[in-house]
Write a protein that holds these residues in place. Structure first.
Motif, PDB file in Angstrom:
ATOM      1  N   THR A  87       0.795  -1.109   0.147  1.00  0.00           N
ATOM      2  CA  THR A  87      -0.068  -0.004   0.069  1.00  0.00           C
ATOM      3  C   THR A  87       1.026   1.254   0.102  1.00  0.00           C
ATOM      4  OG1 THR A  87      -1.857  -1.396   1.192  1.00  0.00           O
ATOM      5  CG2 THR A  87      -1.689   1.143   1.282  1.00  0.00           C
ATOM      6  N   LEU A  88       1.647   1.097   0.854  1.00  0.00           N
ATOM      7  CA  LEU A  88       2.723   2.535   0.896  1.00  0.00           C
ATOM      8  C   LEU A  88       3.643   2.641  -0.307  1.00  0.00           C
ATOM      9  CD1 LEU A  88       3.496   2.371   4.781  1.00  0.00           C
ATOM     10  CD2 LEU A  88       1.845   3.857   3.693  1.00  0.00           C
ATOM     11  N   ALA A  89       3.665   1.478  -1.159  1.00  0.00           N
ATOM     12  CA  ALA A  89       4.493   1.638  -2.291  1.00  0.00           C
ATOM     13  C   ALA A  89       3.908   2.353  -3.274  1.00  0.00           C
ATOM     14  CB  ALA A  89       4.959   0.275  -2.927  1.00  0.00           C
ATOM     15  N   ILE A  90       2.490   2.292  -3.216  1.00  0.00           N
ATOM     16  CA  ILE A  90       1.663   3.001  -4.332  1.00  0.00           C
ATOM     17  C   ILE A  90       2.443   4.565  -4.524  1.00  0.00           C
ATOM     18  CG2 ILE A  90      -0.502   3.945  -4.804  1.00  0.00           C
ATOM     19  CD1 ILE A  90      -0.539   1.127  -5.744  1.00  0.00           C
ATOM     20  N   PRO A  91       2.269   5.357  -3.380  1.00  0.00           N
ATOM     21  CA  PRO A  91       2.684   6.825  -3.747  1.00  0.00           C
ATOM     22  C   PRO A  91       4.397   6.736  -4.036  1.00  0.00           C
ATOM     23  CG  PRO A  91       2.306   6.277  -1.364  1.00  0.00           C
ATOM     24  CD  PRO A  91       1.790   5.109  -2.167  1.00  0.00           C
ATOM     25  N   ILE A  92       4.869   5.978  -3.402  1.00  0.00           N
ATOM     26  CA  ILE A  92       6.317   5.918  -3.770  1.00  0.00           C
ATOM     27  C   ILE A  92       6.753   5.699  -5.297  1.00  0.00           C
ATOM     28  CG2 ILE A  92       8.690   4.587  -3.299  1.00  0.00           C
ATOM     29  CD1 ILE A  92       7.442   4.108  -0.465  1.00  0.00           C
ATOM     30  N   ALA A  93       6.088   4.584  -5.860  1.00  0.00           N
ATOM     31  CA  ALA A  93       5.850   4.392  -7.345  1.00  0.00           C
ATOM     32  C   ALA A  93       5.486   5.455  -8.203  1.00  0.00           C
ATOM     33  CB  ALA A  93       5.432   3.038  -7.546  1.00  0.00           C
ATOM     34  N   TYR A  94       4.236   5.974  -7.826  1.00  0.00           N
ATOM     35  CA  TYR A  94       3.878   7.115  -8.348  1.00  0.00           C
ATOM     36  C   TYR A  94       4.501   8.427  -8.504  1.00  0.00           C
ATOM     37  CZ  TYR A  94       0.840  10.855 -10.032  1.00  0.00           C
ATOM     38  OH  TYR A  94       0.386  11.972 -10.613  1.00  0.00           O
ATOM     39  N   TYR A  95       4.888   8.813  -7.338  1.00  0.00           N
ATOM     40  CA  TYR A  95       5.772  10.170  -7.449  1.00  0.00           C
ATOM     41  C   TYR A  95       7.194   9.884  -7.895  1.00  0.00           C
ATOM     42  CZ  TYR A  95       2.013  12.235  -4.759  1.00  0.00           C
ATOM     43  OH  TYR A  95       0.683  12.733  -4.201  1.00  0.00           O
ATOM     44  N   TYR A  97       8.148   7.851 -10.570  1.00  0.00           N
ATOM     45  CA  TYR A  97       8.045   7.660 -11.881  1.00  0.00           C
ATOM     46  C   TYR A  97       7.470   8.898 -12.431  1.00  0.00           C
ATOM     47  CZ  TYR A  97       3.189   7.234 -13.660  1.00  0.00           C
ATOM     48  OH  TYR A  97       1.862   7.449 -14.048  1.00  0.00           O
ATOM     49  N   SER A  98       6.668   9.610 -11.914  1.00  0.00           N
ATOM     50  CA  SER A  98       5.925  10.773 -12.468  1.00  0.00           C
ATOM     51  C   SER A  98       7.031  11.911 -12.440  1.00  0.00           C
ATOM     52  CB  SER A  98       4.692  11.205 -11.955  1.00  0.00           C
ATOM     53  OG  SER A  98       4.574  11.610 -10.720  1.00  0.00           O
ATOM     54  N   GLY A  99       7.754  11.873 -11.244  1.00  0.00           N
ATOM     55  CA  GLY A  99       8.810  12.973 -11.154  1.00  0.00           C
ATOM     56  C   GLY A  99      10.016  12.898 -11.882  1.00  0.00           C
ATOM     57  N   LEU A 101       9.641  11.371 -14.896  1.00  0.00           N
ATOM     58  CA  LEU A 101       9.211  11.508 -16.382  1.00  0.00           C
ATOM     59  C   LEU A 101       8.380  12.996 -16.401  1.00  0.00           C
ATOM     60  CD1 LEU A 101       7.510   8.139 -16.972  1.00  0.00           C
ATOM     61  CD2 LEU A 101       9.983   9.121 -17.898  1.00  0.00           C
ATOM     62  N   GLY A 102       8.021  13.828 -15.459  1.00  0.00           N
ATOM     63  CA  GLY A 102       7.427  14.981 -15.462  1.00  0.00           C
ATOM     64  C   GLY A 102       5.965  14.790 -15.678  1.00  0.00           C
ATOM     65  N   ALA A 103       5.485  13.653 -15.933  1.00  0.00           N
ATOM     66  CA  ALA A 103       3.866  13.631 -16.052  1.00  0.00           C
ATOM     67  C   ALA A 103       3.369  11.994 -15.641  1.00  0.00           C
ATOM     68  CB  ALA A 103       3.654  13.644 -17.546  1.00  0.00           C
ATOM     69  N   SER A 104       2.336  11.827 -15.604  1.00  0.00           N
ATOM     70  CA  SER A 104       1.804  10.547 -14.883  1.00  0.00           C
ATOM     71  C   SER A 104       1.243   9.785 -16.478  1.00  0.00           C
ATOM     72  CB  SER A 104       0.778  10.778 -14.069  1.00  0.00           C
ATOM     73  OG  SER A 104      -0.275  11.311 -14.305  1.00  0.00           O
ATOM     74  N   PHE A 105       1.246   8.559 -16.472  1.00  0.00           N
ATOM     75  CA  PHE A 105       0.694   7.902 -17.664  1.00  0.00           C
ATOM     76  C   PHE A 105      -0.276   6.850 -17.107  1.00  0.00           C
ATOM     77  CE2 PHE A 105       4.609   9.846 -19.064  1.00  0.00           C
ATOM     78  CZ  PHE A 105       4.139  10.601 -19.984  1.00  0.00           C
ATOM     79  N   LEU A 106      -1.309   6.547 -17.795  1.00  0.00           N
ATOM     80  CA  LEU A 106      -2.138   5.353 -17.420  1.00  0.00           C
ATOM     81  C   LEU A 106      -1.475   4.177 -17.201  1.00  0.00           C
ATOM     82  CD1 LEU A 106      -5.025   4.221 -16.325  1.00  0.00           C
ATOM     83  CD2 LEU A 106      -5.784   4.551 -18.512  1.00  0.00           C
ATOM     84  N   SER A 107      -0.599   3.852 -18.530  1.00  0.00           N
ATOM     85  CA  SER A 107      -0.095   2.516 -18.338  1.00  0.00           C
ATOM     86  C   SER A 107       0.891   2.355 -17.227  1.00  0.00           C
ATOM     87  CB  SER A 107       0.481   2.313 -19.869  1.00  0.00           C
ATOM     88  OG  SER A 107       1.394   3.430 -19.990  1.00  0.00           O
ATOM     89  N   LEU A 108       1.532   3.361 -16.914  1.00  0.00           N
ATOM     90  CA  LEU A 108       2.407   3.356 -15.899  1.00  0.00           C
ATOM     91  C   LEU A 108       1.845   3.112 -14.410  1.00  0.00           C
ATOM     92  CD1 LEU A 108       5.335   5.457 -17.132  1.00  0.00           C
ATOM     93  CD2 LEU A 108       5.227   3.165 -17.159  1.00  0.00           C
ATOM     94  N   ASP A 109       0.680   3.798 -14.181  1.00  0.00           N
ATOM     95  CA  ASP A 109      -0.131   3.801 -13.206  1.00  0.00           C
ATOM     96  C   ASP A 109      -0.559   2.277 -12.884  1.00  0.00           C
ATOM     97  OD1 ASP A 109       0.182   6.513 -12.647  1.00  0.00           O
ATOM     98  OD2 ASP A 109      -1.748   6.849 -13.532  1.00  0.00           O
ATOM     99  N   ILE A 110      -1.017   1.589 -13.803  1.00  0.00           N
ATOM    100  CA  ILE A 110      -1.496   0.222 -14.083  1.00  0.00           C
ATOM    101  C   ILE A 110      -0.339  -0.560 -13.597  1.00  0.00           C
ATOM    102  CG2 ILE A 110      -2.346  -1.775 -15.179  1.00  0.00           C
ATOM    103  CD1 ILE A 110      -4.198   0.611 -16.693  1.00  0.00           C
ATOM    104  N   LEU A 167      -5.673  15.919  -6.212  1.00  0.00           N
ATOM    105  CA  LEU A 167      -5.654  15.250  -7.468  1.00  0.00           C
ATOM    106  C   LEU A 167      -4.421  15.443  -8.228  1.00  0.00           C
ATOM    107  CD1 LEU A 167      -9.225  16.302  -8.825  1.00  0.00           C
ATOM    108  CD2 LEU A 167      -8.518  14.071  -7.527  1.00  0.00           C
ATOM    109  N   PRO A 168      -3.925  14.443  -8.928  1.00  0.00           N
ATOM    110  CA  PRO A 168      -2.672  14.828  -9.613  1.00  0.00           C
ATOM    111  C   PRO A 168      -2.760  15.604 -11.035  1.00  0.00           C
ATOM    112  CG  PRO A 168      -3.316  12.240  -9.991  1.00  0.00           C
ATOM    113  CD  PRO A 168      -4.461  13.063  -9.034  1.00  0.00           C
ATOM    114  N   ALA A 169      -1.872  16.293 -11.096  1.00  0.00           N
ATOM    115  CA  ALA A 169      -1.781  17.017 -12.527  1.00  0.00           C
ATOM    116  C   ALA A 169      -1.814  16.076 -13.544  1.00  0.00           C
ATOM    117  CB  ALA A 169      -0.456  17.641 -12.567  1.00  0.00           C
ATOM    118  N   THR A 170      -2.664  16.257 -14.678  1.00  0.00           N
ATOM    119  CA  THR A 170      -2.639  15.478 -15.789  1.00  0.00           C
ATOM    120  C   THR A 170      -1.918  15.887 -16.845  1.00  0.00           C
ATOM    121  OG1 THR A 170      -4.715  16.775 -16.402  1.00  0.00           O
ATOM    122  CG2 THR A 170      -5.073  14.917 -15.205  1.00  0.00           C
ATOM    123  N   SER A 171      -1.379  14.984 -17.826  1.00  0.00           N
ATOM    124  CA  SER A 171      -0.463  15.392 -18.594  1.00  0.00           C
ATOM    125  C   SER A 171      -1.419  15.677 -20.067  1.00  0.00           C
ATOM    126  CB  SER A 171       0.470  14.100 -18.862  1.00  0.00           C
ATOM    127  OG  SER A 171      -0.221  12.867 -19.167  1.00  0.00           O
TER     128      SER A 171
END
Length: 171
Positions: A87-95, A97-99, A101-110, A167-171
């Protein structure tokens, strides 16, 4: 018995992956039922998406307890530790990869979700195999689990206007 535990944890990975994916849409499909919102994401914030690992995994550990508690005395502690870690790895992974790449992507979220679920069950399995007394203190793990669950319930409808709750910023 290790084979049965391995098959159970593999089933847990599949269950949590599928249930977490379905849970993503449960709040909307329930007609925005507040009770469902306590367990399912009510927004696209990273905090709310942590529920996708937490609640299905927590539900899955319960039926295994009667079968594995004698052979693996650390079963509950091991699975709760895996759940907390995944559970705690979710924000670590999200922030992370998005940090980068500078953006978030649905495929990488999944993909990150699936990797976090895999981490959850891999760690649960490995910790179950440890001799009794070699795991994290059960009182600490239960306290952290209850604290996180309480946080999910409280912050679902009263989120702070900051960071992980936004809410995260959308790309």
């Amino acid at each position: 018995m290790n084979r049965k535990l391995f098959l159970y944890t593999a089933g847990g990975f599949l269950f949590t992956s599928l249930a977490g994916s379905a849970l993503h849409f449960a709040y909307e499909y329930s007609g925005y039922n507040p009770f469902v919102g306590m367990f399912a994401p009510v927004s696209e914030s990273v905090w709310e998406h942590m529920k996708l690992v937490f609640f299905p995994s927590l539900l899955f550990l319960l039926p295994g307890w009667p079968f594995f508690r004698k052979a693996f005395p650390a079963y509950i502690t091991a699975f709760l530790t895996g759940i907390l870690t995944g559970t705690l790895a979710i924000p670590i992974a999200y922030y992370t990869y998005s940090g980068i790449l500078g953006a978030s992507f649905l495929s990488l979220d999944i993909l990150s979700f699936l990797l976090c679920v895999l981490l959850d069950y891999y760690l649960s399995f490995q910790l179950c195999l440890l001799p009794q007394g070699k795991s994290i203190p059960p009182v600490l793990v239960v306290f952290l689990t209850v604290a996180l669950m309480t946080g999910f319930f409280f912050f679902t409808f009263q989120p702070p206007d900051t960071g992980i709750f936004s809410l995260p910023a959308t790309s």
